[in-house]
Scaffold this motif. Structure first.
Motif, PDB file in Angstrom:
ATOM      1  N   TYR A  43       0.834  -1.199   0.000  1.00 29.21           N
ATOM      2  CA  TYR A  43       0.000   0.000   0.000  1.00 29.21           C
ATOM      3  C   TYR A  43       0.868   1.248   0.000  1.00 29.21           C
ATOM      4  O   TYR A  43       0.636   2.185  -0.768  1.00 29.21           O
ATOM      5  CB  TYR A  43      -0.926  -0.023   1.224  1.00 29.21           C
ATOM      6  N   LEU A  44       1.879   1.240   0.863  1.00 26.83           N
ATOM      7  CA  LEU A  44       2.787   2.390   0.926  1.00 26.83           C
ATOM      8  C   LEU A  44       3.471   2.636  -0.409  1.00 26.83           C
ATOM      9  O   LEU A  44       3.759   3.765  -0.782  1.00 26.83           O
ATOM     10  CB  LEU A  44       3.857   2.166   1.992  1.00 26.83           C
ATOM     11  N   TYR A  47       0.652   3.677  -3.261  1.00 21.50           N
ATOM     12  CA  TYR A  47      -0.126   4.894  -3.049  1.00 21.50           C
ATOM     13  C   TYR A  47       0.326   6.090  -3.879  1.00 21.50           C
ATOM     14  O   TYR A  47      -0.465   6.660  -4.631  1.00 21.50           O
ATOM     15  CB  TYR A  47      -0.139   5.251  -1.555  1.00 21.50           C
ATOM     16  N   PRO A  48       1.596   6.492  -3.798  1.00 24.61           N
ATOM     17  CA  PRO A  48       1.995   7.679  -4.573  1.00 24.61           C
ATOM     18  C   PRO A  48       1.847   7.479  -6.074  1.00 24.61           C
ATOM     19  O   PRO A  48       1.468   8.417  -6.782  1.00 24.61           O
ATOM     20  CB  PRO A  48       3.469   7.868  -4.214  1.00 24.61           C
ATOM     21  N   THR A  51      -1.830   7.694  -7.007  1.00 20.28           N
ATOM     22  CA  THR A  51      -2.288   9.086  -6.890  1.00 20.28           C
ATOM     23  C   THR A  51      -1.803   9.903  -8.069  1.00 20.28           C
ATOM     24  O   THR A  51      -2.546  10.722  -8.623  1.00 20.28           O
ATOM     25  CB  THR A  51      -1.780   9.709  -5.585  1.00 20.28           C
TER      26      THR A  51
ATOM     27  N   GLY B 159      -0.422  11.447   1.974  1.00 22.27           N
ATOM     28  CA  GLY B 159      -1.606  10.598   2.013  1.00 22.27           C
ATOM     29  C   GLY B 159      -1.385   9.269   2.682  1.00 22.27           C
ATOM     30  O   GLY B 159      -2.141   8.884   3.572  1.00 22.27           O
ATOM     31  N   ALA B 160      -0.334   8.592   2.266  1.00 27.12           N
ATOM     32  CA  ALA B 160      -0.094   7.253   2.776  1.00 27.12           C
ATOM     33  C   ALA B 160       0.143   7.290   4.278  1.00 27.12           C
ATOM     34  O   ALA B 160      -0.404   6.484   5.025  1.00 27.12           O
ATOM     35  CB  ALA B 160       1.091   6.636   2.071  1.00 27.12           C
ATOM     36  N   PHE B 163      -3.027   8.046   6.246  1.00 26.06           N
ATOM     37  CA  PHE B 163      -3.843   6.840   6.401  1.00 26.06           C
ATOM     38  C   PHE B 163      -3.358   6.038   7.594  1.00 26.06           C
ATOM     39  O   PHE B 163      -4.140   5.620   8.446  1.00 26.06           O
ATOM     40  CB  PHE B 163      -3.769   6.005   5.122  1.00 26.06           C
ATOM     41  N   LEU B 164      -2.032   5.882   7.674  1.00 22.87           N
ATOM     42  CA  LEU B 164      -1.451   5.135   8.787  1.00 22.87           C
ATOM     43  C   LEU B 164      -1.771   5.817  10.111  1.00 22.87           C
ATOM     44  O   LEU B 164      -2.121   5.166  11.094  1.00 22.87           O
ATOM     45  CB  LEU B 164       0.054   5.027   8.622  1.00 22.87           C
TER      46      LEU B 164
END
Lengths: 334, 302
Positions: A43-44, A47-48, A51, B159-160, B163-164
């Motif tokens: 996910y980390l 994500y960028p 986006t 953003g990431a 979220f965390l």
């Protein structure tokens, strides 16, 4: 006596399934943990990127929207066409980047493994010194040699040969390599290009781990020394070649250090440094139009970024299976 | 007598092996002499001079150790940056190495979706070193300024981690523990993005461990835990060394030191040269110490 036997037997029968069940649960628990951690970290990492894609394809006005998700509500190519039509000469810079990355990588793939093979298999005077030099080229930052290299490339005379020819014929053979892609090709052709030291190191470790029997077989069959390398060693080292090919493509594509030092004219710049400079000018230009302009610039910068890394992503997707699988077979010893 | 003659034969400067070795290294040798040693030597000369751009080009005035003295004793920002790059980096270097080893171990086993996860883990290899990533981060920062005024939308780099943060605050832990966890989560993002190539190196290293060792340990009845500590971990030590050194060099080359040097290169070449050489010396010593300490514990098969 009989009872005792029965007792131990029943114990045995009872023990085995319980242990197996426990083991099974343990395995399921461990694989759950594995998936949880991997999904979290994925996910980390995603994500960028997602986006960036989402913003590049969405209408700038939608960027205000708090309910904005990874799927743009009104997908458009507007940002791309805007950028390309008004200020981003994409294809010219793409051509520069592509040729720089492909040719330099090709040259590195010829020179680096040759040097590595020589160092890994032949005991000669200065072998250790050469290896130390390889390590030094990795450690010393290239910025140290910026000005001397700049002067060298400004009047490049083939390491003195051009001046020598000039003394004989009266017409020195001197070229200005600045603002051309030759500032990538020349070092790559001589094994001192971007990260070449790292590639020599990787190849060297791999060749050292290869069994010597292969070469002995070649010798018995009457191969020349170069023939042994070309026919036996290189084909067997395919996994490392693939790994280095991809790493080198990525590094040349992403380079801003060499281009920042030697490619000052905007006409000659590869995509990566061009977009870096471009992004700040986009922000400046668009801030005149207020908040909408800023949002528009945001979307347009993302569109430019997608265009810049797009080819690299496509290359990776094509090579990905080969690359990922080749890692399993490369077995480089660190 | 015979032995001596043999020795002399071996001592002849060029044997056939020597020449072949040099021939294989010929392009690299030319390159390293003319495009590495020569410019580096020039830069050392620069560092002992004052450079002025005159009518006929560059003029050098020898001033001895003055550039070095100035860097070490008068330029506070340089010493600060140098010490900062040393003290800030060591824990992140260690963390990166162990984190990437951990991920490589997770990615190495056979499980469904392995190819997909491996592809995702390569995203940092593609983006991690590039301007694109810094731009993504920078843009994130720009937006969060905007977000404060316009209450706009989720920022990219933020953003990431946001979220965390939300995830963490939903556990309802005490504040100081939360702060700790939160900063951990924030650095996890940077950590994950800076360990791309290291993961690749570790996966390659894991594959190099011969499978018969695992078979033997299974037959002997060792648990997975024991197998890891007795086989995998020791045999990964060469990769760990490589990874540590790679991470050190990467961390230093991305530090504020290099920016400072790049800035100085435009105006005071002689001073910037002295700075880079001091800096290189420090990195070299750092790498040497790490190499010396770790390689003592490193175990090679064969």
């Amino acid at each position: 006596m009989e009872l005792g036997w029965r007792q131990t037997a029943s114990k045995k029968i009872a023990k085995v399934p319980v242990k197996r069940i426990a083991e099974g649960f343990g395995k399921i628990f461990l694989s759950c943990c594995r998936y949880l951690i991997l999904i979290g970290i994925s996910y980390l990492m995603i994500y960028p990127v997602l986006t960036m894609l989402a913003q590049a394809f969405s209408n700038p006005m939608d960027l205000y929207n708090e309910t904005m998700t990874w799927i743009p509500k009104n997908p458009t190519f507007m940002n791309f066409t805007n950028a390309v039509e008004s200020y981003f000469d994409y294809f010219k810079h793409l051509k520069i980047t592509l040729s720089a990355a492909l040719i330099s990588t090709g040259l590195s793939l010829i020179v680096c493994p040759l040097a590595a093979y020589g160092q890994a298999r032949y005991r000669f005077k200065g072998n250790g010194l050469l290896f130390a030099l390889v390590i030094l080229t990795i450690i010393v930052p290239i910025q140290t040699a910026q000005i001397p290299l700049y002067l060298e490339y400004q009047e490049f005379d083939f390491f003195g040969l051009g001046t020598l020819i000039g003394k004989i014929t009266g017409k020195p053979l001197v070229f200005n390599l600045l603002n051309t892609n030759w500032v990538y090709y020349v070092p790559a052709a001589f094994g001192v290009g971007l990260y070449s030291g790292l590639y020599i190191f990787l190849f060297r470790q791999f060749f050292k781990g290869m069994p010597k029997d292969l070469e002995d077989a070649g010798k018995v069959d009457g191969c020349t020394r170069l023939g042994i390398y070309l026919r036996i060693i290189a084909p067997n080292a395919k996994p490392v070649f693939v790994t280095v090919f991809l790493l080198s493509m990525i590094n040349y594509w992403n380079d801003t250090v060499i281009s920042g030092m030697f490619l000052n004219s905007t006409e000659a710049q590869p995509l990566m440094i061009y977009v870096d400079i471009l992004s700040s000018s986009i922000v400046e230009r668009s801030s005149v139009f207020g908040l909408y302009g800023v949002m528009g610039s945001q979307a347009e910068i993302m569109a430019c970024l997608v265009m810049v890394v797009g080819p690299l992503m496509i290359l990776f997707i094509i090579c990905q299976k080969f690359f990922v699988e080749s890692m399993d077979r490369s077995g480089i010893k660190g | 007598m015979k032995g001596k003659r043999k020795d002399r034969k071996r001592d002849r400067f060029f044997t056939k092996d020597d020449i072949t070795g040099y021939l294989f290294n010929l392009p690299f040798l030319i390159g390293v002499i003319f495009l590495f040693i020569k410019p580096m030597a020039t830069s050392i000369v620069y560092s002992f001079n004052r450079i002025t751009v005159g009518g006929g080009g560059i003029e050098l005035t020898p001033i001895g150790w003055d550039n070095y003295k100035y860097a070490l004793f008068s330029d506070a920002s340089f010493v600060k940056a140098l010490i900062g790059s040393l003290t800030d980096s060591w824990w992140s270097i260690l963390l990166t190495t162990f984190f990437s080893m951990f991920l490589a171990l997770l990615l190495n086993g056979k499980f469904t979706g392995r190819l997909l996860f491996r592809c995702i883990m390569f995203l940092p290899v593609i983006f991690g070193t590039s301007v694109v990533f810094t731009l993504l981060e920078k843009k994130g920062g720009m937006e969060s300024d905007l977000a404060a005024t316009t209450n706009a939308f989720v920022a990219v780099g933020d953003g990431a981690t946001r979220f965390l943060n939300e995830l963490i605050s939903s556990f309802g832990l005490p504040d100081d523990v939360m702060g700790l966890v939160r900063s951990g989560a924030n650095s996890l993002f940077d950590l994950a993005w800076s360990s791309g190539i290291q993961i690749v190196l570790f996966i390659i290293g894991l594959q190099a461990i011969p499978s018969y060792l695992y078979e033997v340990s299974k037959i002997e009845g060792a648990t997975q835990w024991e197998t890891f500590w007795k086989i995998t971990f020791p045999l990964l030590s060469p990769t760990m060394l490589l990874c540590l050194i790679y991470t050190i060099i990467r961390a230093f080359n991305g530090s504020s030191m290099i920016e400072m040097v790049e800035e100085n290169m435009r105006t005071q070449v002689h001073y910037a040269s002295a700075q880079t050489w001091l800096y290189t010396l420090v990195v070299f010593l750092y790498v040497f110490v790490v190499y010396y300490v770790v390689s003592k514990k490193t175990i090679y098969l064969d």
